[in-house]
Design a protein around this motif. Sequence first.
Motif, PDB file in Angstrom:
ATOM      1  N   GLY A 199       0.804  -1.211   0.000  1.00 34.16           N
ATOM      2  CA  GLY A 199       0.000   0.000   0.000  1.00 34.16           C
ATOM      3  C   GLY A 199       0.838   1.263   0.000  1.00 34.16           C
ATOM      4  N   ILE A 200       0.183   2.378  -0.288  1.00 34.51           N
ATOM      5  CA  ILE A 200       0.857   3.675  -0.315  1.00 34.51           C
ATOM      6  C   ILE A 200      -0.030   4.704   0.374  1.00 34.51           C
ATOM      7  N   GLU A 201       0.584   5.591   1.118  1.00 32.80           N
ATOM      8  CA  GLU A 201      -0.139   6.653   1.809  1.00 32.80           C
ATOM      9  C   GLU A 201      -0.584   7.707   0.803  1.00 32.80           C
ATOM     10  N   LEU A 202      -1.899   7.809   0.597  1.00 30.60           N
ATOM     11  CA  LEU A 202      -2.469   8.783  -0.326  1.00 30.60           C
ATOM     12  C   LEU A 202      -3.646   9.472   0.350  1.00 30.60           C
ATOM     13  N   PRO A 203      -3.935  10.729  -0.023  1.00 32.93           N
ATOM     14  CA  PRO A 203      -5.040  11.444   0.625  1.00 32.93           C
ATOM     15  C   PRO A 203      -6.415  10.912   0.239  1.00 32.93           C
ATOM     16  N   PHE A 204      -6.517  10.180  -0.896  1.00 28.27           N
ATOM     17  CA  PHE A 204      -7.828   9.750  -1.356  1.00 28.27           C
ATOM     18  C   PHE A 204      -7.972   8.232  -1.420  1.00 28.27           C
ATOM     19  N   GLU A 205      -6.953   7.480  -1.042  1.00 29.89           N
ATOM     20  CA  GLU A 205      -7.059   6.026  -0.977  1.00 29.89           C
ATOM     21  C   GLU A 205      -6.421   5.573   0.332  1.00 29.89           C
ATOM     22  N   ALA A 206      -7.130   4.778   1.096  1.00 26.13           N
ATOM     23  CA  ALA A 206      -6.603   4.368   2.392  1.00 26.13           C
ATOM     24  C   ALA A 206      -6.890   2.906   2.645  1.00 26.13           C
ATOM     25  N   GLY A 207      -5.936   2.238   3.244  1.00 22.16           N
ATOM     26  CA  GLY A 207      -6.143   0.863   3.656  1.00 22.16           C
ATOM     27  C   GLY A 207      -5.928  -0.138   2.542  1.00 22.16           C
ATOM     28  N   LEU A 208      -5.669  -1.374   2.943  1.00 23.56           N
ATOM     29  CA  LEU A 208      -5.480  -2.467   2.010  1.00 23.56           C
ATOM     30  C   LEU A 208      -6.798  -3.197   1.798  1.00 23.56           C
ATOM     31  N   ASN A 209      -6.982  -3.741   0.608  1.00 20.72           N
ATOM     32  CA  ASN A 209      -8.220  -4.456   0.321  1.00 20.72           C
ATOM     33  C   ASN A 209      -8.303  -5.734   1.170  1.00 20.72           C
ATOM     34  N   PRO A 210      -9.503  -6.261   1.386  1.00 19.05           N
ATOM     35  CA  PRO A 210      -9.690  -7.380   2.323  1.00 19.05           C
ATOM     36  C   PRO A 210      -9.117  -8.709   1.847  1.00 19.05           C
ATOM     37  N   HIS A 211      -8.596  -8.765   0.621  1.00 14.80           N
ATOM     38  CA  HIS A 211      -8.071 -10.024   0.091  1.00 14.80           C
ATOM     39  C   HIS A 211      -6.550 -10.100   0.198  1.00 14.80           C
ATOM     40  N   VAL A 212      -5.947  -9.135   0.882  1.00 13.78           N
ATOM     41  CA  VAL A 212      -4.497  -9.144   1.115  1.00 13.78           C
ATOM     42  C   VAL A 212      -4.192  -9.953   2.372  1.00 13.78           C
ATOM     43  N   ASP A 213      -3.302 -10.939   2.236  1.00 15.20           N
ATOM     44  CA  ASP A 213      -2.873 -11.732   3.390  1.00 15.20           C
ATOM     45  C   ASP A 213      -1.607 -11.168   4.022  1.00 15.20           C
ATOM     46  N   LEU A 214      -0.726 -10.627   3.195  1.00 13.21           N
ATOM     47  CA  LEU A 214       0.529 -10.036   3.665  1.00 13.21           C
ATOM     48  C   LEU A 214       0.605  -8.620   3.129  1.00 13.21           C
ATOM     49  N   GLY A 215       0.540  -7.642   4.017  1.00 10.13           N
ATOM     50  CA  GLY A 215       0.503  -6.250   3.579  1.00 10.13           C
ATOM     51  C   GLY A 215       1.601  -5.410   4.191  1.00 10.13           C
ATOM     52  N   VAL A 216       2.109  -4.473   3.404  1.00 10.41           N
ATOM     53  CA  VAL A 216       3.085  -3.495   3.869  1.00 10.41           C
ATOM     54  C   VAL A 216       2.644  -2.131   3.357  1.00 10.41           C
ATOM     55  N   ASN A 217       2.563  -1.148   4.248  1.00  7.18           N
ATOM     56  CA  ASN A 217       2.197   0.203   3.836  1.00  7.18           C
ATOM     57  C   ASN A 217       3.436   1.081   3.742  1.00  7.18           C
ATOM     58  N   PHE A 218       3.477   1.937   2.731  1.00  5.56           N
ATOM     59  CA  PHE A 218       4.629   2.796   2.480  1.00  5.56           C
ATOM     60  C   PHE A 218       4.220   4.263   2.467  1.00  5.56           C
ATOM     61  N   ARG A 219       5.151   5.128   2.883  1.00  2.00           N
ATOM     62  CA  ARG A 219       4.979   6.567   2.716  1.00  2.00           C
ATOM     63  C   ARG A 219       5.528   7.013   1.367  1.00  2.00           C
ATOM     64  N   TYR A 220       6.572   6.336   0.911  1.00  2.02           N
ATOM     65  CA  TYR A 220       7.339   6.812  -0.246  1.00  2.02           C
ATOM     66  C   TYR A 220       7.172   5.876  -1.438  1.00  2.02           C
ATOM     67  N   PHE A 221       6.824   6.469  -2.582  1.00  4.93           N
ATOM     68  CA  PHE A 221       6.625   5.686  -3.794  1.00  4.93           C
ATOM     69  C   PHE A 221       7.879   4.917  -4.183  1.00  4.93           C
ATOM     70  N   PHE A 222       9.050   5.550  -4.070  1.00  4.75           N
ATOM     71  CA  PHE A 222      10.257   4.897  -4.571  1.00  4.75           C
ATOM     72  C   PHE A 222      10.629   3.670  -3.751  1.00  4.75           C
ATOM     73  N   ALA A 223      10.346   3.685  -2.444  1.00  2.00           N
ATOM     74  CA  ALA A 223      10.594   2.493  -1.624  1.00  2.00           C
ATOM     75  C   ALA A 223       9.633   1.378  -2.026  1.00  2.00           C
ATOM     76  N   ARG A 224       8.394   1.742  -2.243  1.00  2.00           N
ATOM     77  CA  ARG A 224       7.385   0.765  -2.665  1.00  2.00           C
ATOM     78  C   ARG A 224       7.733   0.160  -4.024  1.00  2.00           C
ATOM     79  N   LYS A 225       8.163   0.997  -4.948  1.00  2.51           N
ATOM     80  CA  LYS A 225       8.508   0.504  -6.283  1.00  2.51           C
ATOM     81  C   LYS A 225       9.667  -0.486  -6.235  1.00  2.51           C
ATOM     82  N   THR A 226      10.609  -0.239  -5.335  1.00  5.09           N
ATOM     83  CA  THR A 226      11.729  -1.166  -5.189  1.00  5.09           C
ATOM     84  C   THR A 226      11.230  -2.552  -4.825  1.00  5.09           C
ATOM     85  N   MET A 227      10.230  -2.639  -3.959  1.00  2.00           N
ATOM     86  CA  MET A 227       9.700  -3.938  -3.553  1.00  2.00           C
ATOM     87  C   MET A 227       8.975  -4.628  -4.702  1.00  2.00           C
TER      88      MET A 227
END
Length: 243
Positions: free
Chosen positions: A112-140
């Motif tokens: 997941g990514i911290e955004l002002p208009f989208e929050a939380g992971l969908n209910p079908h995620v078993d393993l979730g990680v939330n990020f503040r920064y797009f570039f860190a998320r993209k690396t994963m």
Amino acid sequence: MRGSQVPVSTTDQRLLDSRGSTDWLHADPWRVMRITSEFVNGFGALTELGPAVSVFGSARTAPDAPAYRLGEEVGRALVEAGYAVITGGGPGAMEAANKGAREAGGTSVGLGIELPFEAGLNPHVDLGVNFRYFFARKTMFVKYACGFIVLPGGFGTLDELFEAVTLVQTQKVTSFPIVLVGSEYWGGLLGWLRDTAAAAGTISEKDLSLLTLTDDPHEAVRVVVEADRASARGTAEPTTPAG
């Protein structure tokens, strides 16, 4: 430091003093620590994931849309082929791929990514990680995937798609397949790349071969699986050009 550069207090004094401004929490050096923590958390969560494929697509895809059903089929087919499914963890096409993976009994991952208009992971995620920064998320997305499957999507999906293409084209990463699902949706973009960008010489015809286009989710998975097996054998099998 000499003269006026000598501070009036010691570093330890400033560290242990609980009084004063907390602006330092928002300063760049502290952001570096937050960025580091995101990489550490991401690596720690995903390092034992096993073979996985990143699936991109629009958060705005409605549950009754054809692209949603495509996402479910892609997620299911990837699990049946022995892969975990990684998405951005949001609603729409991402949710569809996570849902298909989970219902097939596989590992469903959401980054997941911290955004002002989208929050939380969908209910079908078993393993979730939330990020503040797009570039860190993209690396994963890149580090833990052996291929990308791209469903119809908007700016975010295009950003992820072209970042993946750029990394492969510049050989910044070990080559992996990038498959676009939905010829009606992606056909115009590929036509522009071929007829305008390649014709102008800003990309090469060879660059177009980095993308595969299909309407069949099972074909998309087959392309990824065959490329992954070829990579494991150390052979270089040609990528199917985009149509």
